[in-house]
Write an enzyme that holds these catalytic residues in place. Structure first.
Site, PDB file in Angstrom:
ATOM      1  CG  ASP A 111      -1.144  -2.925   5.244  1.00  0.00           C
ATOM      2  OD1 ASP A 111      -0.250  -3.635   5.729  1.00  0.00           O
ATOM      3  OD2 ASP A 111      -1.191  -2.618   4.039  1.00  0.00           O
ATOM      4  CG  HIS A 218       7.586  -1.264   4.787  1.00  0.00           C
ATOM      5  ND1 HIS A 218       7.009  -1.325   6.035  1.00  0.00           N
ATOM      6  CD2 HIS A 218       6.826  -2.025   3.975  1.00  0.00           C
ATOM      7  CE1 HIS A 218       5.942  -2.102   5.989  1.00  0.00           C
ATOM      8  NE2 HIS A 218       5.804  -2.538   4.753  1.00  0.00           N
ATOM      9  CG  ASP A 400       2.839  11.363  -4.328  1.00  0.00           C
ATOM     10  OD1 ASP A 400       2.713  11.886  -3.195  1.00  0.00           O
ATOM     11  OD2 ASP A 400       2.547  10.186  -4.560  1.00  0.00           O
TER      12      ASP A 400
END
Length: 572
Positions: A111, A218, A400
């Site tokens: 964010d 989260h 990733d």
């Protein structure tokens, strides 16, 4: 949720449904952005924008309305919103005549990065934009490099800022008072279960007789696991942790203090259970001699279906209580009025491109050929390293890193095949920044975008060797400002900063570019290798035990490889 189309379509459908049932809201065409329908009413007043990943409903769309937010920007579930959508929201309120814009951001790396980059781009266009980062988490006993997480207290910040903006306060005044409020606030969560992102498994498991204290919104595990307690004892445990003098994130709460209390459903509690916790909270606070000026009970910032609760306490005086009491039309604040439902709401027209938007023009010549050669080498290197970077990232992140860099390489290859890259260095870096922001994804895309955007500025005035040293320094400074990392935190910055130090030699008269760059590459490679012995201080790896981090940081390795590819491309 997993059965309702793609993740993007789920969020769009949810926002469309919200707007359909609320005549005071509008969607911003082409973006996952919700705005007040009466934008004309904000002319001459400060606009407030917030947002973040979805999955925390009713935050943040439920707090758009007169007296609270002017608009919000939604990302995918637990994912920061796109920089382009944040920038579009800023443009929309700026073009509506707002007297400045305040971005209210929860303290999470993604964010901060995405809202920070949008802020910088909006300022280039002439917009008056500020940002307040909210960190109200009271879970951690020891200070964290990343700071306190932004939790349900963010909603109170929306309310205080909204009341001030509606009263005509200036941007400076709002920033000052909101910043003070964030320092007088604490939040702590307690849950009987984790949450599950649609299509994924829970991030941790609890036995039937266990509860988790200090968990995030989260799905992150908390700071303490304990046996299930009765409501009064559970609340007392929470308050004791929040106010413990040895807790670095504690809230100083003394007898005679006046507070606003928020009892927040994290998603899966029944109203009956929430009422039991609320009653216990009132009783336990009163037993401490604390005056509860206002109490809010309900679902304000959730974590999908998590069966838990959080308590937020805001120390208040008469002025703050007045701001909390001020009128608002936001549907999720407990004063919502009924309204007819319709699917025929007229969308807010998409804002025009800002006059300061950079137009990238192609140019040909020796510089173009050189840039193309270097880019081809960089792309080939990253594609060849895809599996290696993924393997390194499995120990420190989500595995990733290679995929992300390979995606960027393929995007650059496709772009170069379609048109020659700009010969002017500033244009080249700015164009690459836009491309990576759009195609690369993840925090890496934003970090590279920040670096390249900032690095392009010194090159607007020329591209002699000292300017390249300035460009490197500017890019690193931007990454540190918004990413929160520093050299030694086991990130890509370790390689970049080592290279930047070597590149200072470019400022010396008669410096040889290839010789200095070769030294910078060696320094970057040595710094990347050295990260295997570092304790992570930023990024996902900072939440993993250092004993499990036995390999070098994949981001640092990737940066060193990119720099070597640039060197080889220039040599050839």
């Amino acid at each position: 949720l997993s059965s309702i189309g793609s993740p993007c379509s789920r969020i769009c459908c949810a926002l469309a449904g919200l707007v359909a049932c609320n005549p005071g809201l509008r969607l911003l065409q082409g973006h996952r952005v919700v705005l007040r329908a009466d934008l004309v009413a904000i002319r001459g007043r400060v606009a407030l924008l917030s947002g973040g990943g979805s999955g925390h409903e009713p935050a943040h769309a439920g707090y758009v309305g007169k007296g609270m937010l002017t608009g919000m920007v939604a990302g995918a579930v637990f994912t920061s919103p796109a920089v382009g959508s944040i920038l579009a929201a800023i443009r929309a309120v700026t073009q509506a005549g707002a007297a400045g814009t305040l971005l209210i951001v929860k303290n999470y790396t993604g964010d901060r990065l995405n809202f920070g980059l949008a802020l910088e781009r909006a300022r280039v266009e002439g917009a008056d934009v500020r940002m307040v980062v909210v960190g109200d988490d009271s879970a951690f006993a020891a200070p964290k490099k990343a700071g306190r997480r932004g939790l349900c207290g963010t909603v109170l910040v929306h309310k205080v800022a909204g009341a001030l903006a509606e009263a005509g306060a200036s941007l400076d005044e709002i920033v000052e008072k909101v910043s003070a409020a964030t320092k007088a606030m604490g939040t702590l969560g307690l849950s009987l279960s984790p949450c599950s992102v649609p299509g994924s498994k829970p991030t941790f498991h609890l036995a039937d007789d266990e509860m988790e204290l200090g968990l995030g919104i989260h799905g992150e595990a908390g700071v303490r696991r304990m046996k299930v307690l009765p409501a009064d004892e559970a609340v007392e445990t929470m308050l004791a942790h929040m106010t413990d003098p040895s807790n670095a994130s504690r809230l100083p709460l003394s007898p005679g203090a006046s507070v606003v209390l928020v009892v927040n459903n994290l998603g899966g509690l029944s109203c009956l259970e929430l009422g039991i916790v609320a009653g216990a909270a009132v009783r336990r606070l009163e037993s401490r001699g604390v005056r509860i000026a206002r109490a809010l009970v309900g679902s304000f910032m959730t974590a999908l279906e998590m069966a838990g609760v959080s308590l937020t306490l805001l120390l208040v005086d008469e002025e703050l209580v007045g701001l909390i009491d001020a009128d608002t039309t936001a549907m999720a604040w407990p004063n919502l009025a009924p309204a007819p439902a319709t699917s025929q709401r007229e969308e807010v027209p998409a804002p025009k491109e800002g006059q300061g938007t950079t137009q990238h023009e192609t140019s040909t010549g020796p510089g173009t050929a050189r840039a193309q050669k270097v880019l081809e080498g960089v792309c080939s290197t990253l594609l060849a390293m895809e599996d290696q970077l993924n393997e390194l990232d499995r120990a420190a992140g989500d595995g990733d890193c290679g995929h992300t860099h390979a995606r960027a390489a393929r995007a650059i290859q496709e772009w170069v095949r379609a048109r020659p890259p700009p010969a002017a260095p500033a244009q080249l870096l700015s164009t690459l920044a836009d491309l990576l922001l759009e195609k690369m994804g993840g925090s890496s895309g934003v970090l590279y975008g920040l670096f390249l955007t900032a690095a392009a500025r010194p090159l607007l005035d020329g591209n002699d060797l000292p300017k390249w040293a300035d460009a490197m320094d500017a890019g690193i400074e931007a990454m540190q400002r918004y990413g929160g990392a520093a050299p030694g935190d086991r990130t890509m910055l370790d390689s970049l900063c080592a290279a930047a130090q070597a590149l200072q030699a470019l400022r010396s008269p008669g410096a040889n570019l290839l010789s200095v760059l070769a030294t910078a590459v060696q320094s970057a490679e040595a710094a990347a290798e050295a990260t295997r012995h570092m304790v992570a201080g930023a990024g996902r790896a900072s939440y993993i035990s250092s004993a499990q981090l036995l390999q070098p940081d994949p981001g640092a390795v990737a940066v060193a490889a990119v720099l070597r590819a640039v060197l080889e491309g220039l040599r050839s």
